[in-house]
Write a protein that holds these residues in place. Sequence first.
Motif, PDB file in Angstrom:
ATOM      1  N   UNK A 147       0.831  -1.201   0.000  1.00  0.00           N
ATOM      2  CA  UNK A 147       0.000   0.000   0.000  1.00  0.00           C
ATOM      3  C   UNK A 147       0.869   1.255   0.000  1.00  0.00           C
ATOM      4  N   UNK A 148       0.339   2.358  -0.528  1.00  0.00           N
ATOM      5  CA  UNK A 148       1.095   3.613  -0.451  1.00  0.00           C
ATOM      6  C   UNK A 148       1.410   3.950   1.004  1.00  0.00           C
ATOM      7  N   UNK A 149       2.529   4.559   1.240  1.00  0.00           N
ATOM      8  CA  UNK A 149       2.947   4.909   2.600  1.00  0.00           C
ATOM      9  C   UNK A 149       2.207   6.149   3.091  1.00  0.00           C
ATOM     10  N   UNK A 150       1.941   6.174   4.405  1.00  0.00           N
ATOM     11  CA  UNK A 150       1.328   7.368   4.979  1.00  0.00           C
ATOM     12  C   UNK A 150       2.267   8.553   4.773  1.00  0.00           C
ATOM     13  N   UNK A 151       1.667   9.698   4.533  1.00  0.00           N
ATOM     14  CA  UNK A 151       2.442  10.904   4.288  1.00  0.00           C
ATOM     15  C   UNK A 151       2.752  11.143   2.819  1.00  0.00           C
ATOM     16  N   UNK A 152       2.465  10.158   1.958  1.00  0.00           N
ATOM     17  CA  UNK A 152       2.683  10.335   0.526  1.00  0.00           C
ATOM     18  C   UNK A 152       1.369  10.722  -0.151  1.00  0.00           C
ATOM     19  N   UNK A 153       1.463  11.220  -1.360  1.00  0.00           N
ATOM     20  CA  UNK A 153       0.264  11.514  -2.148  1.00  0.00           C
ATOM     21  C   UNK A 153      -0.375  10.197  -2.566  1.00  0.00           C
ATOM     22  N   UNK A 154      -1.689  10.145  -2.437  1.00  0.00           N
ATOM     23  CA  UNK A 154      -2.399   8.959  -2.899  1.00  0.00           C
ATOM     24  C   UNK A 154      -2.376   8.934  -4.423  1.00  0.00           C
ATOM     25  N   UNK A 155      -1.982   7.818  -5.014  1.00  0.00           N
ATOM     26  CA  UNK A 155      -1.971   7.742  -6.469  1.00  0.00           C
ATOM     27  C   UNK A 155      -3.390   7.894  -7.033  1.00  0.00           C
ATOM     28  N   UNK A 156      -3.513   8.658  -8.107  1.00  0.00           N
ATOM     29  CA  UNK A 156      -4.812   8.786  -8.756  1.00  0.00           C
ATOM     30  C   UNK A 156      -5.119   7.476  -9.482  1.00  0.00           C
ATOM     31  N   UNK A 157      -6.361   7.298  -9.858  1.00  0.00           N
ATOM     32  CA  UNK A 157      -6.781   6.079 -10.536  1.00  0.00           C
ATOM     33  C   UNK A 157      -8.007   6.383 -11.374  1.00  0.00           C
ATOM     34  N   UNK A 158      -8.334   5.448 -12.248  1.00  0.00           N
ATOM     35  CA  UNK A 158      -9.548   5.526 -13.042  1.00  0.00           C
ATOM     36  C   UNK A 158     -10.283   4.205 -12.850  1.00  0.00           C
ATOM     37  N   UNK A 159     -11.498   4.286 -12.311  1.00  0.00           N
ATOM     38  CA  UNK A 159     -12.323   3.107 -12.063  1.00  0.00           C
ATOM     39  C   UNK A 159     -13.693   3.311 -12.697  1.00  0.00           C
ATOM     40  N   UNK A 160     -14.477   2.247 -12.754  1.00  0.00           N
ATOM     41  CA  UNK A 160     -15.795   2.294 -13.373  1.00  0.00           C
ATOM     42  C   UNK A 160     -16.869   2.307 -12.294  1.00  0.00           C
ATOM     43  N   UNK A 180      -7.752  -0.894   3.603  1.00  0.00           N
ATOM     44  CA  UNK A 180      -8.367   0.424   3.796  1.00  0.00           C
ATOM     45  C   UNK A 180      -7.264   1.470   3.651  1.00  0.00           C
ATOM     46  N   UNK A 181      -7.570   2.504   2.883  1.00  0.00           N
ATOM     47  CA  UNK A 181      -6.669   3.644   2.737  1.00  0.00           C
ATOM     48  C   UNK A 181      -7.500   4.899   3.003  1.00  0.00           C
ATOM     49  N   UNK A 182      -7.021   5.757   3.900  1.00  0.00           N
ATOM     50  CA  UNK A 182      -7.701   7.020   4.195  1.00  0.00           C
ATOM     51  C   UNK A 182      -6.848   8.145   3.624  1.00  0.00           C
ATOM     52  N   UNK A 183      -7.519   9.033   2.880  1.00  0.00           N
ATOM     53  CA  UNK A 183      -6.855  10.145   2.201  1.00  0.00           C
ATOM     54  C   UNK A 183      -7.465  11.451   2.701  1.00  0.00           C
ATOM     55  N   UNK A 184      -6.622  12.414   3.065  1.00  0.00           N
ATOM     56  CA  UNK A 184      -7.147  13.701   3.530  1.00  0.00           C
ATOM     57  C   UNK A 184      -7.492  14.602   2.342  1.00  0.00           C
TER      58      UNK A 184
END
Length: 168
Positions: free
Chosen positions: A17-30, A134-138
Amino acid sequence: MATVTFHGDNIQTSGTLPKTGTKAPDFKLTDTKLGSKSLSDYSDKKVVLNIFPSIDTGVCAASVRKFNEEANKLENTTVLCISRDLPFALNRFCAAEGLENVVSLSDFKDGNFGKTYGVDFTNGPLQSLLSRSVVVVNQKGDVVYTEQVAETGDEPNYKAALKALMDA
């Protein structure tokens, strides 16, 4: 690569998973109307990524219900429920359950979300599905909390995720 278990047997995911404190990678989902959604569509909100193998299992369904219930209590928050299920199955489940406080998104087209977030299973009976995480993004797009559930059949730590969300 991360190792989790499914019924006690080790299985691997494609990354971590992305590390806390980093930008969450953008994505494209349906989405359930076959439209395209990305993380940037929610850039003005706090976001919970509730990631799971399939809505048609008891634990996955429970996580969607729990986050739907909790999201209703939180301001400026969106819960994205993400799996490789077809959008039709996600829509059917949420409609039957009356769940209106979550957004269901599918990674069925190309699997890029699973690879980008490192959560697609690379072996075992769930190969190519997504690991329960679970990933929480501010609101700034920063990752403030992550959890990859060690045993796929267990529920995530809702309390810790919701605390991180409230503190974000």
